[in-house]
Design a protein around this motif. Structure first.
Motif, PDB file in Angstrom:
ATOM      1  N   VAL A  36     -24.087  -1.441  17.577  1.00  0.00           N
ATOM      2  CA  VAL A  36     -22.994  -1.963  16.746  1.00  0.00           C
ATOM      3  C   VAL A  36     -23.043  -3.497  16.722  1.00  0.00           C
ATOM      4  O   VAL A  36     -22.874  -4.125  15.671  1.00  0.00           O
ATOM      5  N   TYR A  39     -25.753  -4.456  14.374  1.00  0.00           N
ATOM      6  CA  TYR A  39     -25.358  -4.183  12.996  1.00  0.00           C
ATOM      7  C   TYR A  39     -24.401  -5.251  12.467  1.00  0.00           C
ATOM      8  O   TYR A  39     -24.385  -5.539  11.272  1.00  0.00           O
ATOM      9  N   ARG A  40     -23.620  -5.872  13.335  1.00  0.00           N
ATOM     10  CA  ARG A  40     -22.747  -6.975  12.899  1.00  0.00           C
ATOM     11  C   ARG A  40     -23.590  -8.149  12.398  1.00  0.00           C
ATOM     12  O   ARG A  40     -23.183  -8.874  11.512  1.00  0.00           O
ATOM     13  N   VAL A  49     -17.017  -1.907  13.179  1.00  0.00           N
ATOM     14  CA  VAL A  49     -17.243  -0.514  13.551  1.00  0.00           C
ATOM     15  C   VAL A  49     -16.466  -0.218  14.823  1.00  0.00           C
ATOM     16  O   VAL A  49     -16.670  -0.855  15.854  1.00  0.00           O
ATOM     17  N   GLU A  50     -15.566   0.741  14.715  1.00  0.00           N
ATOM     18  CA  GLU A  50     -14.821   1.168  15.896  1.00  0.00           C
ATOM     19  C   GLU A  50     -14.198   2.526  15.611  1.00  0.00           C
ATOM     20  O   GLU A  50     -14.082   2.933  14.473  1.00  0.00           O
ATOM     21  N   HIS A  54     -17.017   6.444  13.551  1.00  0.00           N
ATOM     22  CA  HIS A  54     -18.282   5.752  13.773  1.00  0.00           C
ATOM     23  C   HIS A  54     -19.024   6.335  14.966  1.00  0.00           C
ATOM     24  O   HIS A  54     -20.238   6.543  14.916  1.00  0.00           O
TER      25      HIS A  54
END
Length: 166
Positions: A36, A39-40, A49-50, A54
């Motif tokens: 994650v 991906y940021r 994403v949380e 996800h």
């Protein structure tokens, strides 16, 4: 040098640099936060994403045959990832094909060759699965990104891509 003389210490004054060999492997459940984080960097404008949807999607990927999240660890830290999709096919002698998505190398280690290593491992996994081709799309307009993909063996001239969105 004369007999009885000691050879000079050629390493005196040099810093000792510890080389850590990268480890490339399939992602595991505990890699979710690291992926994650990467991906940021890939899509900083996407919603953060949380939450369960996800995590559920991540766990579905991990347990679905033909879907593989690859990670590259450096000194115990995940610094790169790719997402390999092996898709069954009826043409080409029923040989599957691969789609590679979400290629990310941590900004702090870009340009060090780690991206080429994880891409080579991802392609090796596609070839081992019997894929007759591997494809990827990029939304990047950065010439460095395109040069990277070409250096990994991808041709921008082989196919024409079209994209539809809902």
């Amino acid at each position: 040098m004369r007999p009885g003389e000691r050879s000079p210490d050629l390493t005196r004054g040099l810093r000792r640099v510890r080389y850590v060999a990268p480890v490339i492997r399939e992602a595991a459940a505990e890699d979710f936060p690291a992926i994650v984080r990467l991906y940021r960097q890939l899509t900083p404008r996407d919603p953060i994403v949380e939450g369960a949807p996800h995590r559920d999607a991540f766990e579905t990927i991990l347990k679905t045959p033909g879907l593989t999240l690859m990670v590259l660890e450096l000194d115990g830290t995940v610094v790169a990832t790719t997402y390999l999709n092996v898709i069954p096919n009826i043409t080409r002698g029923a040989s599957p094909y691969a789609v590679i998505e979400n290629v990310v190398v941590d900004e702090a280690v870009r340009g060090t060759g780690l991206g080429k290593r994880i891409m080579a491992a991802t392609l090796d996994a596609a070839w081992a699965a019997g894929c007759y081709k591997a494809m990827l799309l990029t939304g990047s307009t950065n010439p460095v990104t395109h040069a990277f993909y070409r250096s990994c063996g991808f041709s921008p001239d082989a196919k024409q891509a079209y994209l539809a969105r809902p």
